[in-house]
Design a protein around this motif. Structure first.
Motif, PDB file in Angstrom:
ATOM      1  N   SER A   1       0.797  -1.236   0.000  1.00 51.97           N
ATOM      2  CA  SER A   1       0.000   0.000   0.000  1.00 51.97           C
ATOM      3  C   SER A   1       0.821   1.274   0.000  1.00 51.97           C
ATOM      4  CB  SER A   1      -0.948   0.004   1.205  1.00 51.97           C
ATOM      5  OG  SER A   1      -0.220  -0.104   2.417  1.00 51.97           O
ATOM      6  N   THR A   2       2.037   1.260   0.534  1.00 53.49           N
ATOM      7  CA  THR A   2       2.821   2.495   0.624  1.00 53.49           C
ATOM      8  C   THR A   2       4.139   2.407  -0.137  1.00 53.49           C
ATOM      9  OG1 THR A   2       3.780   1.771   2.730  1.00 53.49           O
ATOM     10  CG2 THR A   2       1.805   3.140   2.840  1.00 53.49           C
ATOM     11  N   ALA A   3       4.257   1.445  -1.042  1.00 51.95           N
ATOM     12  CA  ALA A   3       5.477   1.323  -1.830  1.00 51.95           C
ATOM     13  C   ALA A   3       5.490   2.363  -2.945  1.00 51.95           C
ATOM     14  CB  ALA A   3       5.592  -0.081  -2.409  1.00 51.95           C
ATOM     15  N   PHE A   4       6.677   2.816  -3.303  1.00 46.57           N
ATOM     16  CA  PHE A   4       6.855   3.761  -4.406  1.00 46.57           C
ATOM     17  C   PHE A   4       7.176   2.936  -5.656  1.00 46.57           C
ATOM     18  CE2 PHE A   4       9.280   7.943  -5.636  1.00 46.57           C
ATOM     19  CZ  PHE A   4       8.458   8.065  -6.756  1.00 46.57           C
ATOM     20  N   LEU A   5       6.149   2.313  -6.206  1.00 47.18           N
ATOM     21  CA  LEU A   5       6.294   1.423  -7.349  1.00 47.18           C
ATOM     22  C   LEU A   5       5.126   1.606  -8.305  1.00 47.18           C
ATOM     23  CD1 LEU A   5       7.331  -1.899  -5.542  1.00 47.18           C
ATOM     24  CD2 LEU A   5       8.753  -0.640  -7.181  1.00 47.18           C
ATOM     25  N   PRO A   6       5.347   1.464  -9.617  1.00 41.72           N
ATOM     26  CA  PRO A   6       4.223   1.523 -10.559  1.00 41.72           C
ATOM     27  C   PRO A   6       3.153   0.474 -10.275  1.00 41.72           C
ATOM     28  CG  PRO A   6       6.297   1.734 -11.738  1.00 41.72           C
ATOM     29  CD  PRO A   6       6.640   1.386 -10.316  1.00 41.72           C
TER      30      PRO A   6
ATOM     31  N   THR B   1       2.217  -0.550  -7.371  1.00 43.78           N
ATOM     32  CA  THR B   1       1.378  -0.021  -6.293  1.00 43.78           C
ATOM     33  C   THR B   1       0.448   1.058  -6.819  1.00 43.78           C
ATOM     34  OG1 THR B   1       2.893  -0.548  -4.491  1.00 43.78           O
ATOM     35  CG2 THR B   1       1.444   1.338  -4.159  1.00 43.78           C
ATOM     36  N   THR B   2       0.961   1.949  -7.666  1.00 44.21           N
ATOM     37  CA  THR B   2       0.103   2.970  -8.271  1.00 44.21           C
ATOM     38  C   THR B   2      -1.000   2.323  -9.094  1.00 44.21           C
ATOM     39  OG1 THR B   2       2.037   4.415  -8.391  1.00 44.21           O
ATOM     40  CG2 THR B   2       0.100   5.085  -9.638  1.00 44.21           C
ATOM     41  N   SER B   3      -0.664   1.276  -9.827  1.00 49.80           N
ATOM     42  CA  SER B   3      -1.688   0.555 -10.589  1.00 49.80           C
ATOM     43  C   SER B   3      -2.701  -0.104  -9.659  1.00 49.80           C
ATOM     44  CB  SER B   3      -1.036  -0.500 -11.489  1.00 49.80           C
ATOM     45  OG  SER B   3      -0.380   0.108 -12.581  1.00 49.80           O
ATOM     46  N   MET B   4      -2.264  -0.507  -8.466  1.00 53.05           N
ATOM     47  CA  MET B   4      -3.215  -1.041  -7.489  1.00 53.05           C
ATOM     48  C   MET B   4      -4.201   0.044  -7.049  1.00 53.05           C
ATOM     49  SD  MET B   4      -2.465  -2.751  -3.764  1.00 53.05           S
ATOM     50  CE  MET B   4      -2.243  -1.175  -2.949  1.00 53.05           C
TER      51      MET B   4
ATOM     52  N   LEU C   1       0.437   6.130 -17.429  1.00 45.47           N
ATOM     53  CA  LEU C   1       1.288   6.797 -16.455  1.00 45.47           C
ATOM     54  C   LEU C   1       2.025   5.810 -15.568  1.00 45.47           C
ATOM     55  CD1 LEU C   1       2.236   9.454 -15.149  1.00 45.47           C
ATOM     56  CD2 LEU C   1       0.266   9.283 -13.608  1.00 45.47           C
ATOM     57  N   SER C   2       1.360   4.707 -15.217  1.00 39.23           N
ATOM     58  CA  SER C   2       1.917   3.798 -14.221  1.00 39.23           C
ATOM     59  C   SER C   2       2.581   2.582 -14.852  1.00 39.23           C
ATOM     60  CB  SER C   2       0.815   3.372 -13.247  1.00 39.23           C
ATOM     61  OG  SER C   2       1.318   2.473 -12.292  1.00 39.23           O
ATOM     62  N   TRP C   3       1.791   1.631 -15.338  1.00 38.33           N
ATOM     63  CA  TRP C   3       2.323   0.357 -15.814  1.00 38.33           C
ATOM     64  C   TRP C   3       1.498  -0.095 -17.018  1.00 38.33           C
ATOM     65  CZ3 TRP C   3       2.494  -4.809 -12.595  1.00 38.33           C
ATOM     66  CH2 TRP C   3       3.571  -5.588 -13.040  1.00 38.33           C
ATOM     67  N   PRO C   4       2.071  -0.152 -18.212  1.00 34.35           N
ATOM     68  CA  PRO C   4       1.286  -0.478 -19.417  1.00 34.35           C
ATOM     69  C   PRO C   4       0.530  -1.793 -19.337  1.00 34.35           C
ATOM     70  CG  PRO C   4       3.453   0.348 -20.018  1.00 34.35           C
ATOM     71  CD  PRO C   4       3.471   0.172 -18.524  1.00 34.35           C
ATOM     72  N   PHE C   5       1.077  -2.755 -18.605  1.00 35.72           N
ATOM     73  CA  PHE C   5       0.435  -4.070 -18.536  1.00 35.72           C
ATOM     74  C   PHE C   5      -0.864  -4.039 -17.732  1.00 35.72           C
ATOM     75  CE2 PHE C   5       5.043  -4.527 -18.867  1.00 35.72           C
ATOM     76  CZ  PHE C   5       5.124  -5.172 -20.101  1.00 35.72           C
TER      77      PHE C   5
ATOM     78  N   PRO D   1      -1.210  -5.107  -8.331  1.00 30.84           N
ATOM     79  CA  PRO D   1      -2.449  -4.507  -8.864  1.00 30.84           C
ATOM     80  C   PRO D   1      -3.722  -5.292  -8.561  1.00 30.84           C
ATOM     81  CG  PRO D   1      -0.704  -4.343 -10.488  1.00 30.84           C
ATOM     82  CD  PRO D   1      -0.177  -5.223  -9.381  1.00 30.84           C
ATOM     83  N   ILE D   2      -3.611  -6.610  -8.357  1.00 33.05           N
ATOM     84  CA  ILE D   2      -4.832  -7.390  -8.115  1.00 33.05           C
ATOM     85  C   ILE D   2      -5.002  -7.767  -6.643  1.00 33.05           C
ATOM     86  CG2 ILE D   2      -4.930  -8.306 -10.463  1.00 33.05           C
ATOM     87  CD1 ILE D   2      -3.894 -10.994  -9.216  1.00 33.05           C
TER      88      ILE D   2
END
Length: 625
Positions: free
Chosen positions: A200-205, A207-210, A238-242, A390-391
């Motif tokens: 929930s608080t990670a600086f990762l695409p 997590t943003t996609s989540m 913006l975050s993760w194309p997949f 993300p899921i």
């Protein structure tokens, strides 16, 4: 099954919950339903029969409505959990440090490490993504001028705040689509899940996609299709194309089932133009040439001969083990949500008026985002825990649906007199499932903190070192991948340096400073010949010898070699600080995965995580810096 039921604009969430309550009422027959044809403005009140056989409509009964936490209550609970994660959950992936925290530190303070993905020749990462996260930290730093580590934790708390808001919106969508019982079960699983604690608080695409999955799926459940399309596009570009995979079932629903082709096309164009325009301009500015970062990363991962497999492959059971660790038995339930839902419908077809759990969507369609994601990433050789972020909310939803179905099965199979709502007889079952899951998750979170918090504690001690404004070098050897980022260095007069270890891959390097003869050139626009996309070792990354280090962060363990000596045993190093760090190879698998009071310490072994100070360091001159 009939056509899709539509929710009228004047219909409140409370009215919806009452009707869903009646629809899910075990032995009570439900008639009526949504009007088919016409404008579908609102539902006809469902008529039910009470225990005495007296008919009434759902609008007349309020006492039978299952209790659910209000959105404000849900937000407070979720925010408490996410702020706890911001403080107690450490960085578990070096990709988060080197690909996101380090470039963000460079944007904020003018100094940071650069990976090959940010070299203008490759340009796989988006600077707009970094700016969206870093700008709040810049504002905070300008207003308060705090220690960089406080900026780090400010941003993590902000991530937790945003995550809690997104989860509340998703929770409301689940209430609308699946009813009160599934909604509150899902909320409980979100709050206590170890997976959400980590992600929930990670600086990762991922997590943003989540976050954007919570918003896009939540909008879908609310039948707010424009928002669902926009959030899916935002996650994709913006975050993760997949993350486009998660939006595929939404597209199927809008285009093929709802026949709203024009709405879908219009909002795809609006979303793409709104997002890609600023992104391409921003990235092109920082890279110094036209760049479409989302396309570049897809091309590298899908269409090159080497791609991500260079960074390691994992066996098929990797995600199964990881899912069980993060969600315990709920992950197994989620994997079998469709078979269990199908079996429950078959067994209860004579009892249930509604053929599925969802109010507007079939179970197959509502669960297909999770299954699609698992199908693609489970079959990919390169596996990492963050790929499933993300899921994670969808896993909680699927688990809640299965628990709800188990409650209904218990009610219809074991309760003889079905004169009351099924929850009057089976609430204990839901509470038991959530309690066991929460207990296991809390045990997992405690184990992670107890076992590995020594890394964060050591870097906090580094942050407390006196700053004499003189060049100071903090070295790492085999522990390079646990470096917590430049935010933990006291100031920009401190720099990290790499000692050669048994690792044979490519390490990052500091962003170069533009030459005085090139005014207007940004450090992000400088291309380097010593970057490669094959993960080949670059010897230029290493400091010549440990004598140039003022401080050294190291783990004292049995992995000793010529390149990885036990520095603490050398006379020219003294221990500045030390903390415990779990030794997984010498610990019992169960007790290193879960914390059990009074037993875990007996079956686990800890090594020393050290901050060493060189007794007589050789000062680095500016020419050697």
């Amino acid at each position: 099954m009939g056509g899709p039921r539509q929710r009228g604009p004047g219909r409140s969430l409370k009215d919806l919950k009452r009707e869903i309550n009646a629809r899910n009422s075990g032995g009570e027959g439900v008639s009526g339903g949504g009007k088919q044809g016409g404008r579908h403005d609102r539902h006809t009140p469902a008529e039910v029969v009470d225990g005495n056989g007296v008919p009434y409509t759902t609008g007349q009964v309020q006492s039978a409505e299952p209790w659910t936490p209000s959105p404000y209550t849900a937000f407070k609970v979720l925010l408490s959990a996410r702020l706890g994660a911001a403080v107690w959950s450490g960085i578990s992936d070096c990709d988060e440090t080197f690909n996101y925290w380090e470039p963000a530190h460079h944007l904020l303070y003018g100094q940071g490490l650069q990976t090959w993905e940010y070299d203008p020749r490759f340009a796989l990462r988006s600077y707009l993504y970094l700016l969206v996260h870093a700008i709040p930290g810049w504002v905070y730093a300008k207003l308060v001028q705090p220690n960089p580590m406080l900026v780090f934790y400010f941003l993590r708390c902000l991530f937790g705040f945003v995550c809690a808001l997104c989860e509340v919106y998703f929770y409301r969508g689940v209430l609308c689509e699946f009813g009160a019982n599934v909604g509150r079960l899902c909320l409980a699983l979100l709050v206590f899940s170890a997976g959400m604690f980590i992600s929930s608080t990670a600086f990762l695409p991922s997590t943003t996609s989540m976050y954007l999955t919570l918003l896009s799926i939540g909008a879908w459940f609310h039948q707010q299709y424009k928002l669902a399309i926009f959030f899916t596009a935002l996650s994709t570009f913006l975050s993760w194309p997949f993350a486009a995979l998660i939006g595929l079932p939404i597209a199927v629903d809008i285009v093929l089932l709802k026949k709203q082709v024009r709405l879908f096309t219009t909002w795809c164009l609006i979303s793409a133009g709104t997002i890609l325009g600023p992104q391409v301009m921003c990235d092109s500015y920082y890279y110094g040439r036209p760049v479409f970062a989302s396309l570049n990363i897809v091309w590298y991962n899908v269409f090159t001969s080497h791609g991500p497999d260079l960074y390691g492959t994992e066996p098929p059971e990797f995600y199964l083990i990881n899912g069980i660790l993060n969600f315990n038995f709920v992950f197994i339930l989620a994997l079998f949500v469709l078979p269990i839902q199908t079996g429950a419908r078959y067994l209860l077809k004579s009892e249930l008026a509604s053929p599925g759990t969802g109010f507007f969507l079939s179970d197959t369609l509502s669960q297909s985002p999770m299954y699609l994601w698992l199908l693609v990433f489970w079959t990919t050789p390169h596996k990492e825990e963050r790929f499933l972020f993300p899921i994670y909310p969808l896993i909680c939803l699927a688990g809640a649906m299965v628990i709800d179905s188990c409650q209904k099965l218990f009610y219809f199979l074991f309760v003889k007199v079905k004169s009351r709502h099924f929850l009057h007889h089976t609430t204990w079952l839901g509470v038991l499932a959530v309690s066991v899951s929460a207990l296991l998750s809390l045990s997992r979170m405690t184990a992670l903190y107890q076992g590995y918090h020594g890394v964060t504690d050591i870097w906090m001690r580094v942050n407390q070192l006196p700053d004499f404004s003189a060049p100071t070098t903090v070295c790492v050897g085999k522990e390079w991948y646990r470096y917590q980022s430049s935010f933990f260095l006291p100031s920009t007069s401190f720099k990290i340096a790499f000692l050669k270890s048994d690792f044979r891959g490519q390490l990052p390097k500091y962003y170069s400073k533009p030459h005085q003869n090139t005014p207007g050139l940004l450090s992000t626009q400088i291309s380097h010949s010593d970057f490669n996309d094959l993960n080949m070792e670059e010897t230029s990354r290493y400091i010549n010898h440990a004598g140039k280090c003022h401080f050294l962060v190291d783990l004292e363990d049995t992995a000793v070699s010529d390149l990885q000596p036990n520095y603490a045993s050398h006379a020219n190093w003294t221990v500045e600080a030390e903390f415990e760090f779990l030794d997984p190879s010498a610990s019992h698998p169960l007790f290193r995965a879960l914390y059990v009071p009074w037993l875990s310490r007996r079956f686990t072994k800890y090594n020393r995580y050290l901050l060493l100070r060189r007794v007589s360091p050789r000062r680095i001159t500016p020419s050697e810096d």
